[in-house]
Enzyme design. Sequence first.
Site, PDB file in Angstrom:
ATOM      1  CB  THR A 132     118.182  80.429  61.807  1.00 24.23           C
ATOM      2  OG1 THR A 132     117.998  80.071  63.168  1.00 24.23           O
ATOM      3  CG2 THR A 132     117.365  79.484  60.947  1.00 24.23           C
ATOM      4  N   GLY A 139     115.386  83.414  65.046  1.00 25.95           N
ATOM      5  CA  GLY A 139     115.314  84.104  66.336  1.00 25.95           C
ATOM      6  C   GLY A 139     115.213  83.092  67.460  1.00 25.95           C
ATOM      7  N   GLY A 189     113.770  80.442  69.028  1.00 29.56           N
ATOM      8  CA  GLY A 189     112.856  79.447  68.467  1.00 29.56           C
ATOM      9  C   GLY A 189     111.629  79.133  69.301  1.00 29.56           C
TER      10      GLY A 189
END
Lengths: 314, 314
Positions: free
Chosen positions: A178, A230, A232
């Site tokens: 992300t 990370g 989610g």
Amino acid sequence: MKTQNTIAIHGGAGTILRSKLTPEKEKAYRKALHNTIVEGAKILKKGGTAIDAVTEAVHCMEDIELFNAGKGSVFTAKGIHEMDASIMCGKSLNTGAVAGISTISNPIELAKIVMEKSQHMFFVGAGAIAFAKEHGIKEIDPNYFFNQHRFDQWKRVAGSKTAQLDHSDRVDEDKSGTVGAVAIDQYGNLAAATSTGGMTNKQQGRVGDSPIIGAGTYANNNTCAVSCTGHGEYFMRTVLAHRVSCLMELCQLSLEEACQRAIYEDLQSLGGSGGLIAVDTTGKVSFVFNSEGMYRAVKIGEQAIQTGIWRTMT
Amino acid sequence: MKTQNTIAIHGGAGTILRSKLTPEKEKAYRKALHNTIVEGAKILKKGGTAIDAVTEAVHCMEDIELFNAGKGSVFTAKGIHEMDASIMCGKSLNTGAVAGISTISNPIELAKIVMEKSQHMFFVGAGAIAFAKEHGIKEIDPNYFFNQHRFDQWKRVAGSKTAQLDHSDRVDEDKSGTVGAVAIDQYGNLAAATSTGGMTNKQQGRVGDSPIIGAGTYANNNTCAVSCTGHGEYFMRTVLAHRVSCLMELCQLSLEEACQRAIYEDLQSLGGSGGLIAVDTTGKVSFVFNSEGMYRAVKIGEQAIQTGIWRTMT
């Protein structure tokens, strides 16, 4: 009195093993992080807003194939790309978010337009694309997102039922999951933005924490601005970004204490892994992660840019 | 020691004017609320879980045309239906959510299956439908959701850019916007569930707070279970359901104090309107709303069922 400008970014957290990251790759990541911070800081320096700075920083990372967002997005189980993004202004608490979009080059720009132009806050799928078109954002050929490395990464797990975080060692250790940015501008306003391509081989329509206000992104001028990265699902269950803000406001924890508690107690107790970047109202920054590493960088006021991948900044 | 079973439900909050609600309509709403509580309480009484009880209660309301969820869902700007739902277990903090689905009769059942069967937590649009099919939930003819009253309601605003809460007086005073349930079972476990058809004339792909864990729905065995209803964008910006839990946990507020502060301070200061139902770990219930009314009902242990629409329960 002017507040000291600060901007911090992440390019994903995960199992980033030193042994697997070649010197060339490490250099490429650090250069990408450095260049991104330069662009975001430029906006703050010339008197721009935190919202514009985090948008610019995330936009930059969406354009760099190294990161799992925009151009570098991973493949879904269907062999396509589905991206999510969100943004929040700490002054107004206004937000914009989009999820499950396949044909927009820079999802963070679309999230920002949702925040600025719509009575609604969160658009998904075809509705998000229709909104984009109404506001002059063109659809892009899906081939724009093709990347041989991502394709090979996907092919290794395609057909299985398992979605993989981009950094998972079953897929590839040296990729992040992300991108995100947090900032405070000279007016004392905070902002946070997050954008992602999700998990390699994720099922169609799966949405993670990145576009969820409170989970992957949160900003509030009373406390802090937070962007998470990370696994989610764990950040959604712990409403992690909002949790950091509540720990500061309601328990008078410092930014660092609140971030540590959110990651090492709330997230970790459920078995979740990942990290976050955050900035408080004084321009202090925290980078907290319980994974092996997190691609990150920061520029505080006139200080030199710092980049980091593993525990210590260098 | 057995905990005392409690279940509470809402059928939406809004501008429900006494002058506009005929005695027949009022009776119909109270009967629907009563019958729903009976079904949910039955499950708790025979030793079922809070998760099963809130699912059953929401399922019941999804089948009743009076409520804006499932069968009674309002029309979008495109003249179709797009529904959202979520569920959360206070013991495990597991959650499931779906958004933007048009052809599933009971979105809450799909959200529950996402929680129980998927490695993911949140599915939107076509991906949610694909997941449903994989798990044996059949698509339904969209005509199932057709309702002349809803259609007329939509026609009055169709073509305009304005989305309307189902209860808005520009649309119709006597309709609610969302349904939800919270419960605690004899094992001391909490659960919350929420389901909605959204706002009349909402733009394609707009998602509100109902499927967002932390905003419209939250449950945690340490604090409370919460389901919200109202102008979704404001509940998302205030992460309202999670806020109630944090106020209890971190400030030692009672359930009622936390709910009052969340609605009358956090939500209202942004100009938001709506309400919530909540239950704490002792089985106490709060109904707090800053709108004219909120359709609601409760059954605590062996006590008689109470239903309410305006300020006082009757």
